[in-house]
Design an enzyme around this catalytic site. Structure first.
Site, PDB file in Angstrom:
ATOM      1  N   HIS A 127      -2.577  10.261  -1.319  1.00  0.00           N
ATOM      2  CA  HIS A 127      -2.798   8.756  -1.972  1.00  0.00           C
ATOM      3  C   HIS A 127      -2.398   8.796  -3.708  1.00  0.00           C
ATOM      4  CE1 HIS A 127      -3.854   5.551   0.476  1.00  0.00           C
ATOM      5  NE2 HIS A 127      -3.743   6.505   1.327  1.00  0.00           N
ATOM      6  N   GLU A 183       0.888  -1.147  -0.011  1.00  0.00           N
ATOM      7  CA  GLU A 183       0.098  -0.038  -0.077  1.00  0.00           C
ATOM      8  C   GLU A 183       0.882   1.381   0.064  1.00  0.00           C
ATOM      9  OE1 GLU A 183      -3.363   2.442   2.482  1.00  0.00           O
ATOM     10  OE2 GLU A 183      -2.827   0.489   3.340  1.00  0.00           O
ATOM     11  N   LYS A 221      -8.211 -15.049  15.900  1.00  0.00           N
ATOM     12  CA  LYS A 221      -8.344 -14.528  14.499  1.00  0.00           C
ATOM     13  C   LYS A 221      -9.967 -14.302  14.337  1.00  0.00           C
ATOM     14  CE  LYS A 221      -4.278 -17.353  13.390  1.00  0.00           C
ATOM     15  NZ  LYS A 221      -4.063 -18.629  12.804  1.00  0.00           N
ATOM     16  N   ASP A 263       1.624 -14.247  12.687  1.00  0.00           N
ATOM     17  CA  ASP A 263       0.640 -14.870  12.044  1.00  0.00           C
ATOM     18  C   ASP A 263      -0.220 -13.666  11.479  1.00  0.00           C
ATOM     19  OD1 ASP A 263      -1.711 -16.005  11.194  1.00  0.00           O
ATOM     20  OD2 ASP A 263      -1.473 -17.512  12.806  1.00  0.00           O
TER      21      ASP A 263
END
Ligand code: ADP
Length: 606
Positions: free
Chosen positions: A590, A284, A416, A492
């Site tokens: 951006h 990104e 998660k 993770d």
């Protein structure tokens, strides 16, 4: 008209064929475009000219005859008395009518001629041909299904293979427009034999490592077999430059290569009196630059401070009894402080680093959820805590023989998944991190005002998130920084879900001149040993932060330090993004960093 040649050779060839071994016979698009005979080819003029001629003739003759008949009626001349010019006109009219009637049938004639040529078909006949193509694809799919089974996957029931289009009408077009120029590496005869065997489903793909005893070779063979099975090119997915032995039995099964993610550096992050260069793996644009700006603002203001509030990984099995009363009895047993010592002795046998901290229970009818929490040293600790829980369950089974263990994880852990239990109780490391950003730094570095930031934080991160019914999402983009640091340091990435729980607070201090900013993150799940942390690239990033591997003097302190660095980086990220939004710079920056001039519409699968 675009015409495609029917492939005349089998899609895949063996090494005996006079083609580079095993290379899929994908016929290049240009070669596929051959002209086929059409009925219109028999006309002396191009079809559109002939059509134009006959249409003009038809309408002019009609006009001429109508004018003539009107004159006859006016002059009382019988209609059956015709002049030579009228006779010629009538003959021309009949000729043009015959032609035009035939014209509407010409498409049919053309398609008939095309189809009678067994070697070619026209994309206009997609509907008829799709059936044929699907059958042809089916024979490949047979291989694909067999191979999918050998790859250890269940072949999808309806979608038979990636090259089978969703809409029958699109078959010829999609296949013809996207030829797969698969670059096949030069393979030895031995490898070719194994590749063919995997493609045919005789050798399970998952068994390659154990059969060959060479992880790199196994990955190479699997990759080539996969390309042949799917007909899709994996060019661009690198194979070289990776230690496949290092992931065996630990990080990834059935590898075919590795994905490259650029790593950028934000910093120095001045945190608790020490400077850190923070590695961030991301695609990104703007993210690293923005976090870097936040680090600069923190540095210029004297740094940030962090406090680790809690450190405990959790696992919550679900067990069932015949009655709620029995479930409650076990709840009281495991929560009784008198039993803690016994239970922790049993639990701690799992590892020299796992130390039981607490067991909190929740009951749903006859079902009991026991949330075990333990310290795990420098490991993130999921394996460790699970082993400890298993020990306790085995012990409890003797005491409570009517206990039915439904699952070692009953989702009250909660791993998660966004869950209030993590947001309230914490999971992994709970950290609060703060800084006071000076007025001039807010103005010069962050290009905004303290009051504007405070107001935006209230309306966006607090009120806006409340309006959205957020769970732990009272921040601008904590997960951006968490994910990037996790990827870089071998955490993770799926635990980004709860690790990104964060509330960002902003307040004007020192008579309203300076900004107090803080992030509170109750569930940062990180480790510096185990999992992906031991891989070369990730390990290098941990080394950069000074938290590589196990801390021998003070086990657990590397992982705890990493958690505070994550929180410090999030603080920097929050400061910068909030400033950009309050100054109205978000879209502009951006557009500058996140949009390349490349034509993305040209990117398509092959
Ligand atoms: P996780 O529990 O995060 O999945 P693993 O169980 O895979 O991690 O890895 C932890 C392993 O590392 C254990 O075998 C543990 O004994 C070992 N280890 C060595 N040093 C440490 C340390 N300082 N902290 C935690 N674990 C350590």
């Amino acid at each position: 008209m675009d015409v495609r040649r029917r492939p005349v050779k089998p899609l895949y060839t063996s090494k005996n064929d006079d083609v580079s071994a095993g290379e899929p016979l994908m016929i290049p698009h240009k070669q596929q475009q051959v002209s086929s005979p059409k009925a219109s080819d028999a006309l002396p003029l191009p079809l559109y000219l002939t059509n134009g001629l006959f249409f003009t003739m038809f309408f002019s003759v009609m006009y001429f005859l109508l004018v003539r008949w009107r004159e006859k009626i006016r002059n009382s001349i019988p209609l059956h008395v015709v002049t030579l010019s009228e006779l010629v006109a009538m003959v021309s009219l009949i000729a043009s009518v015959i032609y035009l009637l035939g014209f509407f049938g010409i498409g049919f004639v053309q398609s008939f001629v095309s189809r009678s040529n067994s070697d070619t078909w026209d994309i206009d006949d997609e509907n008829e041909n799709s059936e044929h193509l699907i059958i042809e694809e089916d024979s490949r799919r047979g291989g694909s299904c067999v191979a999918a089974t050998t790859l250890g996957c269940t072949p999808p029931v309806r979608q038979i293979g990636p090259m089978v289009p969703q809409q029958p009408g699109k078959v010829a077009l999609s296949v013809a427009e996207k030829p797969a120029p698969i670059i096949t590496p030069v393979v030895s005869d031995d490898d070719e034999e194994i590749i063919v065997s995997v493609v045919q489903g005789k050798t399970p793909s998952y068994s390659l490592e154990s059969k060959l005893g060479d992880c790199k070779r196994a990955a190479s063979i699997r990759k080539e077999a996969l390309q042949r099975i799917t007909g899709k090119s994996l060019e661009g997915l690198p194979l070289e430059g990776f230690d496949y032995e290092s992931i065996l039995g630990q990080c990834c099964e059935m590898p075919v290569g590795y994905v490259q993610i650029p790593v950028g550096i934000a910093g120095p992050l001045l945190l608790d009196g020490r400077e850190y260069s923070v590695p961030m793996a991301t695609t990104e644009g703007c993210l690293v630059a923005s976090t870097n700006r936040g680090c600069k603002a923190i540095f210029a203001s004297g740094g940030a401070d962090s406090v680790l509030l809690k450190d405990g990984m959790t696992r919550a099995p679900v067990v069932r009894f015949n009655t709620a009363k029995r479930a409650a009895e076990l709840k009281f047993f495991v929560e009784d402080p008198l039993n803690f010592e016994t239970l922790s002795l049993v639990f701690n046998k799992s590892s020299r680093f796992a130390r039981l901290q607490s067991i909190r229970c929740a009951i749903a009818g006859k079902n009991l959820y026991m949330r075990f929490s333990c310290s795990t040293g420098d490991a993130m600790g999921m394996n460790m805590v699970s082993k400890g829980v298993q020990n306790v369950l085995d012990y409890l089974q003797n005491e409570y023989p009517d206990m039915d263990v439904i699952g070692i994880s009953g989702n009250f852990c909660s791993d998660k998944k966004p869950a209030a239990v993590n947001w309230i109780e914490g999971r992994g490391k709970s950290v609060v991190c703060e800084a006071i950003i000076k007025e001039e730094v807010v103005k010069k570095v962050l290009k905004t005002e303290v009051a504007a930031l405070v107001e935006l934080n209230v309306l966006k991160n607090l009120t806006g998130s409340a309006m959205a019914g957020a769970l732990g999402g009272f921040n601008a983009h904590a997960s951006n920084i968490v994910s990037a640091v996790y990827l870089a340091t071998g955490q993770d990435p799926a635990q980004n879900v709860e690790s990104s729980h964060c509330i960002t607070m902003m307040e004007a201090v020192n008579d309203g001149k300076d900004l107090h900013v803080s992030v509170t993150m109750p569930s940062i799940e990180v480790g510096t040993v185990g999992g992906g942390t031991q891989l070369a690239s990730q390990s290098a990033c941990l080394n950069l932060l000074g938290v590589k591997g196990a801390n021998r003097e003070l086990p657990g302190s590397n992982a705890r330090l990493l958690a505070t660095i994550v929180a410090g980086s999030v603080l920097a990220g929050e400061l910068s993004l909030m400033s950009a939004i309050s100054a109205g710079q978000l879209v502009k920056s951006h557009m500058k960093y996140n949009r390349s001039s490349k034509d993305v519409t040209k990117v398509t699968s092959s």
